[in-house]
Design a protein around this motif. Structure first.
Motif, PDB file in Angstrom:
ATOM      1  N   ASP A  56     -11.500   5.185  56.756  1.00  0.00           N
ATOM      2  CA  ASP A  56     -10.137   4.967  57.588  1.00  0.00           C
ATOM      3  C   ASP A  56      -9.201   4.681  56.148  1.00  0.00           C
ATOM      4  O   ASP A  56      -8.132   5.149  56.880  1.00  0.00           O
ATOM      5  CB  ASP A  56     -10.913   3.895  57.399  1.00  0.00           C
ATOM      6  CG  ASP A  56     -11.844   3.014  58.619  1.00  0.00           C
ATOM      7  OD1 ASP A  56     -12.234   4.704  59.714  1.00  0.00           O
ATOM      8  OD2 ASP A  56     -12.427   2.671  58.618  1.00  0.00           O
ATOM      9  N   SER A  57      -9.567   5.113  54.882  1.00  0.00           N
ATOM     10  CA  SER A  57      -8.183   5.008  54.200  1.00  0.00           C
ATOM     11  C   SER A  57      -7.662   6.735  53.850  1.00  0.00           C
ATOM     12  O   SER A  57      -6.161   6.525  54.291  1.00  0.00           O
ATOM     13  CB  SER A  57      -8.990   5.007  52.700  1.00  0.00           C
ATOM     14  OG  SER A  57      -9.684   3.934  52.629  1.00  0.00           O
ATOM     15  N   LYS A  59      -7.216   8.301  56.753  1.00  0.00           N
ATOM     16  CA  LYS A  59      -6.703   7.955  57.977  1.00  0.00           C
ATOM     17  C   LYS A  59      -5.388   7.236  57.837  1.00  0.00           C
ATOM     18  O   LYS A  59      -3.982   7.794  58.031  1.00  0.00           O
ATOM     19  CB  LYS A  59      -7.471   7.371  58.967  1.00  0.00           C
ATOM     20  CG  LYS A  59      -8.495   8.308  59.521  1.00  0.00           C
ATOM     21  CD  LYS A  59      -9.688   7.465  60.932  1.00  0.00           C
ATOM     22  CE  LYS A  59     -10.505   8.702  60.563  1.00  0.00           C
ATOM     23  NZ  LYS A  59     -11.813   7.578  61.873  1.00  0.00           N
ATOM     24  N   GLN A  60      -5.519   6.220  56.964  1.00  0.00           N
ATOM     25  CA  GLN A  60      -3.789   5.739  57.141  1.00  0.00           C
ATOM     26  C   GLN A  60      -3.334   6.367  55.546  1.00  0.00           C
ATOM     27  O   GLN A  60      -2.210   6.766  56.379  1.00  0.00           O
ATOM     28  CB  GLN A  60      -4.854   4.354  56.260  1.00  0.00           C
ATOM     29  CG  GLN A  60      -4.041   3.092  56.121  1.00  0.00           C
ATOM     30  CD  GLN A  60      -3.689   2.260  54.828  1.00  0.00           C
ATOM     31  OE1 GLN A  60      -5.072   1.825  54.879  1.00  0.00           O
ATOM     32  NE2 GLN A  60      -3.583   1.181  54.621  1.00  0.00           N
ATOM     33  N   CYS A  61      -3.696   7.041  55.078  1.00  0.00           N
ATOM     34  CA  CYS A  61      -2.677   7.916  54.013  1.00  0.00           C
ATOM     35  C   CYS A  61      -2.186   8.326  55.478  1.00  0.00           C
ATOM     36  O   CYS A  61      -0.709   9.236  55.110  1.00  0.00           O
ATOM     37  CB  CYS A  61      -3.545   8.570  52.978  1.00  0.00           C
ATOM     38  SG  CYS A  61      -2.758   9.754  51.993  1.00  0.00           S
ATOM     39  N   ILE A  64       0.946   7.564  57.036  1.00  0.00           N
ATOM     40  CA  ILE A  64       1.914   6.956  56.355  1.00  0.00           C
ATOM     41  C   ILE A  64       2.370   8.223  55.527  1.00  0.00           C
ATOM     42  O   ILE A  64       3.468   8.208  56.055  1.00  0.00           O
ATOM     43  CB  ILE A  64       1.374   6.143  55.132  1.00  0.00           C
ATOM     44  CG1 ILE A  64       1.010   5.046  55.637  1.00  0.00           C
ATOM     45  CG2 ILE A  64       2.339   5.671  54.056  1.00  0.00           C
ATOM     46  CD1 ILE A  64      -0.537   3.704  54.934  1.00  0.00           C
ATOM     47  N   TYR A  79      -4.413   3.058  47.717  1.00  0.00           N
ATOM     48  CA  TYR A  79      -4.458   2.521  48.754  1.00  0.00           C
ATOM     49  C   TYR A  79      -6.096   1.368  48.301  1.00  0.00           C
ATOM     50  O   TYR A  79      -6.078   0.983  50.103  1.00  0.00           O
ATOM     51  CB  TYR A  79      -5.446   3.734  49.853  1.00  0.00           C
ATOM     52  CG  TYR A  79      -4.179   4.133  50.587  1.00  0.00           C
ATOM     53  CD1 TYR A  79      -2.922   3.622  51.448  1.00  0.00           C
ATOM     54  CD2 TYR A  79      -3.551   5.541  50.227  1.00  0.00           C
ATOM     55  CE1 TYR A  79      -2.080   4.331  51.893  1.00  0.00           C
ATOM     56  CE2 TYR A  79      -2.120   6.480  50.104  1.00  0.00           C
ATOM     57  CZ  TYR A  79      -1.505   6.290  51.136  1.00  0.00           C
ATOM     58  OH  TYR A  79      -0.461   6.595  51.506  1.00  0.00           O
TER      59      TYR A  79
END
Length: 108
Positions: A56-57, A59-61, A64, A79
């Motif tokens: 999940d982290s 994917k967030q990275c 962004i 993150y």
């Protein structure tokens, strides 16, 4: 008035004590195995949760920054990802910036 016990009554009481003792030992051993099994299951579920948090982290990275992070340390530093490295062995491998990383988490 005193009550005398026959030999048969004494043997029956001894047999009952042995049966009760055997049942108690069986319950203790069964409980010990149940606790071990539950503990292993919880550790495996924890490993799945850690893997999902890492992905999940990542994917967030990617959303962004436009690319997946090159290392797990990048996710931890930028993150706020926190993982328990003492309880889990984590392998984070990236093939290319635009392909999701391979993450393997194994309980120690």
């Amino acid at each position: 008035m005193s009550r005398g016990y026959s030999t048969q009554q004494v043997r029956q009481r001894g047999n009952i004590r042995i049966v009760v003792l055997a049942l108690v030992v069986a319950l203790v051993v069964g409980g010990w195995f149940a606790v071990g099994s539950i503990s292993q299951s919880l550790r495996e579920q924890g490993a799945v949760s850690v893997r999902n948090a890492i992905l999940d982290s990542a994917k967030q990275c990617c959303a962004i920054e436009g690319s997946y992070p090159a290392s797990l340390e990048h996710l931890q530093r930028d993150y706020g990802l926190r993982v328990n490295s003492q309880d889990y062995l984590i392998t984070y491998e990236i093939f290319a910036e635009n392909i999701m990383p391979s993450v393997v988490v194994v309980p120690r």
